[in-house]
Structures are given as C-alpha cells and as structure tokens.
Write a protein that holds these residues in place. Structure first.
Motif, PDB file in Angstrom:
ATOM      1  N   SER A   1       0.829  -1.208   0.000  1.00 17.85           N
ATOM      2  CA  SER A   1       0.000   0.000   0.000  1.00 17.85           C
ATOM      3  C   SER A   1       0.861   1.255   0.000  1.00 17.85           C
ATOM      4  N   SER A   2       0.320   2.292  -0.577  1.00 18.36           N
ATOM      5  CA  SER A   2       0.999   3.585  -0.590  1.00 18.36           C
ATOM      6  C   SER A   2       1.052   4.149   0.822  1.00 18.36           C
ATOM      7  N   LEU A   3       2.250   4.510   1.268  1.00 18.06           N
ATOM      8  CA  LEU A   3       2.388   5.109   2.594  1.00 18.06           C
ATOM      9  C   LEU A   3       1.699   6.470   2.663  1.00 18.06           C
ATOM     10  N   TRP A   4       1.593   7.118   1.515  1.00 15.26           N
ATOM     11  CA  TRP A   4       0.864   8.382   1.437  1.00 15.26           C
ATOM     12  C   TRP A   4      -0.597   8.174   1.880  1.00 15.26           C
ATOM     13  N   THR A   5      -1.204   7.095   1.369  1.00 16.98           N
ATOM     14  CA  THR A   5      -2.595   6.786   1.705  1.00 16.98           C
ATOM     15  C   THR A   5      -2.718   6.320   3.148  1.00 16.98           C
ATOM     16  N   VAL A   6      -1.741   5.516   3.597  1.00 21.80           N
ATOM     17  CA  VAL A   6      -1.750   5.050   4.987  1.00 21.80           C
ATOM     18  C   VAL A   6      -1.718   6.235   5.949  1.00 21.80           C
ATOM     19  N   ALA A   7      -0.803   7.184   5.686  1.00 28.08           N
ATOM     20  CA  ALA A   7      -0.692   8.362   6.546  1.00 28.08           C
ATOM     21  C   ALA A   7      -1.996   9.156   6.560  1.00 28.08           C
ATOM     22  N   PHE A   8      -2.594   9.304   5.382  1.00 29.26           N
ATOM     23  CA  PHE A   8      -3.838  10.070   5.285  1.00 29.26           C
ATOM     24  C   PHE A   8      -4.955   9.403   6.083  1.00 29.26           C
ATOM     25  N   ALA A   9      -5.060   8.071   6.027  1.00 28.70           N
ATOM     26  CA  ALA A   9      -6.101   7.350   6.759  1.00 28.70           C
ATOM     27  C   ALA A   9      -5.933   7.525   8.268  1.00 28.70           C
ATOM     28  N   ILE A  10      -4.688   7.445   8.741  1.00 26.97           N
ATOM     29  CA  ILE A  10      -4.434   7.613  10.181  1.00 26.97           C
ATOM     30  C   ILE A  10      -4.795   9.027  10.633  1.00 26.97           C
ATOM     31  N   ILE A  11      -4.413  10.021   9.835  1.00 27.05           N
ATOM     32  CA  ILE A  11      -4.687  11.421  10.182  1.00 27.05           C
ATOM     33  C   ILE A  11      -6.191  11.693  10.179  1.00 27.05           C
ATOM     34  N   LEU A  12      -6.893  11.133   9.211  1.00 32.24           N
ATOM     35  CA  LEU A  12      -8.335  11.336   9.139  1.00 32.24           C
ATOM     36  C   LEU A  12      -9.027  10.727  10.367  1.00 32.24           C
ATOM     37  N   CYS A  13      -8.583   9.537  10.773  1.00 35.29           N
ATOM     38  CA  CYS A  13      -9.138   8.901  11.979  1.00 35.29           C
ATOM     39  C   CYS A  13      -8.866   9.758  13.221  1.00 35.29           C
TER      40      CYS A  13
ATOM     41  N   ASN B   1      -8.376  12.962  13.449  1.00 36.69           N
ATOM     42  CA  ASN B   1      -9.219  14.158  13.439  1.00 36.69           C
ATOM     43  C   ASN B   1     -10.641  13.821  13.877  1.00 36.69           C
ATOM     44  N   TRP B   2     -11.143  12.709  13.393  1.00 34.66           N
ATOM     45  CA  TRP B   2     -12.485  12.298  13.787  1.00 34.66           C
ATOM     46  C   TRP B   2     -12.566  12.060  15.294  1.00 34.66           C
ATOM     47  N   PHE B   3     -11.572  11.345  15.845  1.00 32.40           N
ATOM     48  CA  PHE B   3     -11.558  11.079  17.281  1.00 32.40           C
ATOM     49  C   PHE B   3     -11.533  12.386  18.075  1.00 32.40           C
ATOM     50  N   ALA B   4     -10.635  13.285  17.722  1.00 38.04           N
ATOM     51  CA  ALA B   4     -10.460  14.535  18.479  1.00 38.04           C
ATOM     52  C   ALA B   4     -11.711  15.397  18.417  1.00 38.04           C
ATOM     53  N   LEU B   5     -12.274  15.557  17.235  1.00 36.97           N
ATOM     54  CA  LEU B   5     -13.451  16.414  17.088  1.00 36.97           C
ATOM     55  C   LEU B   5     -14.670  15.825  17.794  1.00 36.97           C
TER      56      LEU B   5
ATOM     57  N   ALA C   1      -7.053  19.824  16.346  1.00 35.94           N
ATOM     58  CA  ALA C   1      -8.407  19.291  16.161  1.00 35.94           C
ATOM     59  C   ALA C   1      -9.240  19.464  17.429  1.00 35.94           C
ATOM     60  N   THR C   2      -8.628  19.253  18.592  1.00 39.29           N
ATOM     61  CA  THR C   2      -9.344  19.417  19.860  1.00 39.29           C
ATOM     62  C   THR C   2      -9.718  20.875  20.101  1.00 39.29           C
ATOM     63  N   THR C   3      -8.787  21.802  19.881  1.00 39.55           N
ATOM     64  CA  THR C   3      -9.094  23.220  20.114  1.00 39.55           C
ATOM     65  C   THR C   3     -10.172  23.722  19.154  1.00 39.55           C
ATOM     66  N   VAL C   4     -10.157  23.230  17.916  1.00 35.02           N
ATOM     67  CA  VAL C   4     -11.215  23.612  16.972  1.00 35.02           C
ATOM     68  C   VAL C   4     -12.551  23.033  17.432  1.00 35.02           C
TER      69      VAL C   4
ATOM     70  N   LEU D   1     -18.790  19.272   8.644  1.00 34.12           N
ATOM     71  CA  LEU D   1     -18.259  20.499   8.052  1.00 34.12           C
ATOM     72  C   LEU D   1     -16.808  20.736   8.448  1.00 34.12           C
ATOM     73  N   LEU D   2     -16.421  20.194   9.598  1.00 32.42           N
ATOM     74  CA  LEU D   2     -15.032  20.331  10.034  1.00 32.42           C
ATOM     75  C   LEU D   2     -14.147  19.230   9.456  1.00 32.42           C
ATOM     76  N   ILE D   3     -14.724  18.053   9.232  1.00 34.57           N
ATOM     77  CA  ILE D   3     -13.942  16.934   8.695  1.00 34.57           C
ATOM     78  C   ILE D   3     -13.664  17.111   7.201  1.00 34.57           C
ATOM     79  N   ILE D   4     -14.652  17.595   6.463  1.00 34.76           N
ATOM     80  CA  ILE D   4     -14.510  17.698   5.003  1.00 34.76           C
ATOM     81  C   ILE D   4     -13.290  18.526   4.573  1.00 34.76           C
ATOM     82  N   PRO D   5     -13.022  19.694   5.164  1.00 36.70           N
ATOM     83  CA  PRO D   5     -11.812  20.427   4.765  1.00 36.70           C
ATOM     84  C   PRO D   5     -10.528  19.638   5.018  1.00 36.70           C
TER      85      PRO D   5
END
Length: 722
Positions: free
Chosen positions: A530-542, A544-548, A622-625, A645-649
């Motif tokens: 798998s592309s590490l670019w995609t792996v990193a993006f998936a972890i970051i997206l998760c 952000n979801w947890f924090a928000l 993400a928490t402060t936002v 609305l916060l996750i989409i950007p």
C-alpha cells in the motif's frame, strides 16, 4: 453563612428550652431563663408553653404564654430564633446560632492604631486622622477633612474586584461590607453587623432584546431576608427580569438595579448571587455530594473550603432532606430532589440573593410544598429570594409580590395588599382579572404619589450624620468584600471530567471499541504494497475524527454550568486547558490503537517518540477547533451538525487526494490554515524515514494555539453582563 442546626423533638417527651445544661435545647445567654419554655405533643398538636417570668417567649412576633404550633411558625426565646417545620407529628426546629439583636460597636479613634474585628472580614487596625484626631473637623484650624483610616490584615476588594489593604472613611460617611456597615462620626468608628441577604432596588427598569422592549418602567424595592414572588401570565416579562439580573438581557442607561447597594453588573456582587433557572443544569453522572461540593469550589475561599465545605454539605443535605441520597447519582433523582440539590449547590457560597425561575414548575403538590418550606427556611436564615412562579403555592410564603402584565408593573406590595388592590381573595382570580388598564392605572398612581426613598439608595446617606463643618468634603461611600481565593481548578476539572466520562459506560465502550474496529478494518485493507501516502492520510483522518467527536460537545453541554462558574470567579483559562487535556490524551490513545493494527501490515516501524509527537500535533489543533465550535454552538445538536463540516476540509485540503500544486489558488490558500496538511507531511516523512521539516510541527501547534486563545476569550465573555 450564619451557622444553624436542626433539632427534632421527641413527641413522647417534653422538649425543654433554657439556659441550664439539663434542658434538651440549651442557650447560653443571660436573656434566656434557666427553664424558659417547653414543647409538648398533646392531642395531635405541638404546644409551646412559656415558663419564664422575666423574659420573652414570642410566636410570630407576639408574646405568648401557651400556643399551638403551625408549620412555618417563628419562635423567639429571648434573643434566639427558631423556625418550626411540621409534618404531622414530626416537628423540626431550625435554630439560628446567633442573636437576633444587632450589637453596634462604637470605637473611639485617636491618632494611635488600635485593633478591631469587622464581621465577615476579620481583623483590622484603625485610627483617626492624625491632624484632626481629638477634635471635630469644624473646630479644627486645619482645612483637611476628618478621616478614619482602616488597614486590613488581609486584602479586601471593591465591587469592581480591585484589591486594597487600606480604606479611608470621611466623617459622616460609611463603607459597606458583606456582613457589616462601618461608619465614622464624631471621631467614633461605628460597626454594625448586617444580615446575610442583600436588599434589592429596581428603578425605572427597561429591558431590551435587540430593539424589542421586553419590560418597561419596573420599580420595586425588596428588603434583605424577604421573599419576592413575581407573577403574571406567560410571556408577560417574568423571566426577562430575571435574565437582566443574570446578565443575559440588556437594560437602558436610565435603568437602575442595585443589589446590596452596588450595581448588579459589578463583578464582586455578581459572584454573590445564586441563580437557578427553571431546569437547573446538573451533571447527571456526578453524585449529590460531588455536585454540591462542585458548587462550593466555585464560590468558597480555599481556606473556608478546606475547613467548612464538608460541614456545610452535611447541614444542607440535612436541611433539604438529601442525607440519604448523598452518594446517589444525580440522574437517579426525582425532579424535586434535583432542584433541592441545585439549590444546595448554589448556597454553599452563602449568596446574599437567590434567584429562581419557575422553581415549582413540573412539581407535584407534595414536592412543591417541600420546596416552599425550604425557601421559607432560607429566608429565615437571612437570604433574600426572588422567584417567578405560576404556582399559587409560592404566594403563601412570599413577603412581597410583583405582578407583571404586558411587560409593565401592574402591582407591587404585600400579598395581602395585592388581594385588596384587585378586590379578590382567590389567587387564580388575581391573575385572571388583570388587564392592560390595571397596569397603566397602577403605574400612574405610583408616579403621581409620593416617591419612596429606598433604604438601599440611602446606605451612604443614612450613615452621613450632618456636622457643623460647612467646608467638609464628603467622600463617596463604597462597597467592599472579603477577597475570595478559589481552590485550584485545573486538576479538579480534569478529575471531575474523567469521572463523568468513565461513569458513562457507552462512552467508555466507544473510546476503546471504536478505534479497535476501525483499526481492524484498515488492517484488512492495507498491506506492505500500500501507498504510505494513503496510509498516513487514513491515520490522520481517523485522528481528526476522534479529536473532534470527543471535544465538540464538551463546552456546549455544560455552558450554563460554566457561565455560572466564570461569573463566580473560576478561571476560564484553566477550565479550557482542563477541557483540552482529556480529548488530546484519548485522541492520541485511540490513534495509537488504529496505528497498532495498521503497523502489522506495513514495513516501516519508526520510533514511538516520533509517532507520538505527530499524533500530538494532530490532536491539539483538532481538539481546540472542536472546543471552539462547542463554545459557539447553542446546543449539542447544532454542535454535532458541525462535525462533517469540520472533517470535510481536512479531507479536501490536506493534499492527499489532490497534490497541493494542482489545487486552485483559493484551495491552496485555504490549505495553509488546515493543520492536516502539515500532519500529512510529517507522518509521511516519518514513515518514509526522511528528516521532517520542523515547521510542520510549528504550524500545526500555532493553529492550535490561535484557536485556544480565541476560545479562551469567548469563554471569558460568558461571565460579562450585557
């Protein structure tokens, strides 16, 4: 708070009251006879009998020899006060641990310092003006004014919160403290103890919501220690008046509202007002004891809290019938019990004014009577009470009634005077018969009649005794308070938030199960190809979801509680920091769980410290936002609506789906304030075992800091009156 105790006489035995130690209730006071009075339960009634030949036994202000007790009766045994609460054969006596008579101290002043004690403030030193001491200012050849100087052992604060250790009082003037009035006259310092409650003055009060006028020309004055019931049909302005005092509604410049002689907007007087809305905001996952002590932490001085908080807790639980429920969670209580818990929480700081919006709404007749009994007991203890009500039960305990109709005052006076004014003895007819003409006629009669001079507005005038000096310049009297240093807030807020989280079993399950499920699914998708670019993006997206999701409801669901805390002096900054702490920690933990699953499918295994630092740089902004959004939201539903609305950007502008150099100019500009862009670059560099640019971390933390500062400012504004 004046100390009190509750005594429950045994119906099977005589209940003797007197000075000698063998009495059931002993008062060590020479104005109380050795065997002063006795209570006996006879033929289903409690009978009070006076045994004293040379001292006073009074019932409801009248001297008696023998009398049957009724619920709510006030008994005077010499200078001591007791209030009777009857429930069938069960009698409870609320005993005031102070004298009813007020002792005025008169202290002659010279140029030498001498020690004094000011009730409610403590030790101080005082002296007269050195140039004029020993003589009246009018007989002195000096042009300087005769002054009393007071130096306090501990700092006091004025109504604006400004600290001082020294004050001066001009001859003929006075300064008011929470529990005492200190005047200066003829080189004597006069100290008079005051009751717990604040008197209240309203003059020409006009209340607005935007450009709409809600109240017009309201005038009333309420003495300390009395109950005011504000009545009127729905939508006539009752809650609007309470919200003005609360600082939510706005009045015009001509309106005057003074509480205890000080403007109601002054920071220190606002700290000493207890406000209970119709549905008091309580944390359902806390126990009764934790809830009441939470109120103590936001209103009691740290020294008093350590010494007296548990004692006050026990007394209020006993007074409000909550002793057996102390360790129960708030969410298990009935509606009436919840209101009593909320009232006990507010009273821990001994407020001078208690404001209740529809306290009897939704309560059955039994619980309404119980709450009314407690309110009468609080007035007996000296607290001033203002309540709005649709219940006629409240009219039985009120000393004064204010009738509102179409935003105007239709009547103000005693309850009996209201019945006479509206020519009825039926409370229901009283409201049903009010018309617009009644309000107009009442207002006209007040304006044309002799204007009343309130005791509150005369605080300084009553203490100014004219002297023969024609040139003495009068200084303005001021209000001073004992300085309150609250207990530390950060660690406590973290601890109480953790209790709330961990007592919510569904939330705890989500904290651990959610990342485990997501991590497992991602581990089935990714492989070492798998592309590490995609792996990193998936972890970051998760992440952000947890924090928000952890932070976006944290403020809004407690906004009313926090507003009250900030009004009482709790630090908004420490509260916000505490509210950030747990979401950041648990976001890092949840992200680590997801990463642990994914790491089994990919080849790179960078150092844990580097991974943790990136996770922190994701979690903090993400928490402060999330907290910023929570502060702006009006309710939890609105906060939840902001989540996508916060996750989409973060998805669109992180540079993972479309490289940054291929974006439109506006998209690239927006991406510069999206922390995920920098998180993406950092995590990818770590997974590729490349040296990361330090600015990726700096920019992410800067975004977090910017939102933290703005949120702290918004929270600080919550305590400011409009």
């Amino acid at each position: 708070m004046f100390p009190f105790r509750l005594v429950n006489p045994d119906p099977s035995k005589p209940f003797t009251i007197g000075r000698k130690s063998d009495n059931v209730l002993q008062f060590d006071n020479l104005m109380v006879s050795r065997y002063h009075a006795v209570l006996n339960f006879t033929d289903g009634k409690w009978i009070l009998q006076n045994l004293s030949q040379n001292s006073i036994t009074m019932l409801n202000g009248k001297e008696v020899k023998t009398a049957a007790l009724s619920d709510g009766d006030v008994i005077h045994i010499g200078p001591r006060q007791l209030r009777a609460t009857l429930r069938g054969a069960d009698l409870t006596l609320l005993v005031m641990e102070r004298e009813t008579s007020s002792d005025m101290q008169t202290i002659p002043l010279t140029s030498e310092w001498r020690e004094i004690e000011i009730p409610g403030i403590g030790k101080a030193k005082c002296r007269g003006n050195a140039n004029n001491a020993g003589g009246n200012a009018s007989n002195s050849g000096n042009a300087r004014e005769n002054l009393a100087e007071i130096k306090f052992a501990k700092p006091v604060v004025d109504e604006n919160g400004k600290r001082t250790r020294t004050i001066t009082i001009a001859s003929g003037n006075a300064s008011r403290f929470e529990s005492a009035l200190v005047g200066f006259r003829n080189n004597n310092l006069l100290i008079e103890a005051l009751a717990t409650g604040f008197d209240v003055l309203a003059q020409n009060v006009n209340v607005f919501a935007g450009k709409k006028q809600l109240l017009k020309g309201i005038d009333f004055e309420l003495p300390a220690g009395e109950i005011l019931a504000i009545i009127g049909r729905s939508g006539q302005g009752k809650s609007s008046l309470l919200k003005l005092i609360q600082g939510i509604n706005q009045c015009d410049k001509q309106s005057v509202v003074r509480i205890g002689g000080a403007d109601y907007r002054k920071s220190e007087i606002r700290r000493r007002i207890a406000i209970l809305p119709q549905d008091p905001p309580l944390r359902p996952e806390l126990t009764v004891e934790e809830t009441i002590l939470d109120g103590a932490r936001s209103s009691m001085d740290i020294k008093d809290f350590k010494q007296d908080a548990l004692g006050r807790l026990e007394k209020f639980c006993e007074l409000f019938g909550l002793s057996a429920r102390k360790h129960n969670l708030v969410k298990t209580l009935s509606g009436g019990e919840m209101r009593r818990v909320a009232l006990a929480r507010e009273l821990m700081g001994s407020p001078g004014l208690v404001i209740l919006d529809e306290p009897l709404s939704g309560l059955d007749p039994y619980n309404s009577r119980i709450l009314c009994t407690h309110l009468k007991q609080l007035a007996f203890l000296g607290h001033t009470i203002i309540l709005t009500t649709h219940s006629y039960e409240a009219l039985h305990i009120a000393n004064k009634v204010l009738v509102l109709h179409q935003g105007e005052e239709a009547f103000y006076g005693s309850v009996q005077a209201a019945y006479e004014h509206f020519n009825t003895s039926d409370p229901q007819n009283l409201l049903a018969s009010i018309s617009a003409s009644d309000a107009t006629q009442w207002r006209a009669s007040r304006i044309s009649g002799t204007s009343k001079i309130s005791e509150i507005s005369r605080v300084s005038e009553s203490s100014r005794v004219p002297e023969n000096s024609s040139s003495a310049k009068r200084s303005e009297s001021k209000y001073y308070f004992g300085r309150t240093k609250l207990p530390r807030n950060f660690a406590y807020t973290v601890r109480i938030t953790m209790k709330q989280w961990f007592r919510d079993k569904g939330r705890i399950a989500a904290l651990f199960v959610q990342p485990a499920i997501i991590g497992f699914l991602l581990s089935q998708i990714f492989s070492d190809q798998s592309s590490l670019w995609t792996v990193a993006f998936a972890i970051i997206l998760c992440a952000n979801w947890f924090a928000l999701s952890l932070s976006i409801r944290e403020i809004v669901q407690e906004k009313d509680i926090l507003r009250d805390k900030f009004r009482r002096g709790v630090s908004a900054l420490s509260t916000l920091t505490a509210k950030c702490t747990l979401p950041v920690i648990f976001t890092m933990m949840q992200t680590a769980i997801v990463y642990a699953f994914i790491s089994t499918r990919i080849t790179p295994h960078p150092p844990i410290a580097l991974i943790a630092s990136v996770f922190a740089c994701i979690a903090m902004p993400a928490t402060t936002v999330g907290l910023f959004t929570s502060t702006l939201s009006k309710n939890t539903s609105q906060a939840n609506a902001f989540l996508p609305l916060l996750i989409i950007p973060q998805v669109a502008l992180a540079g993972a789906l479309v490289p940054l150099d291929q974006m439109q100019p506006i998209g690239r500009a927006l991406s510069s304030v999206i922390w995920s862009r920098y998180n993406q670059a950092s995590l990818l560099n770590i997974l590729l075992e490349r040296k990361d640019d330090v600015f990726n971390s700096i920019f992410a933390i800067t975004i977090a800091l910017a939102f933290y500062i703005v949120t702290a400012f918004l929270l600080h504004k919550l305590k400011k009156p409009r």
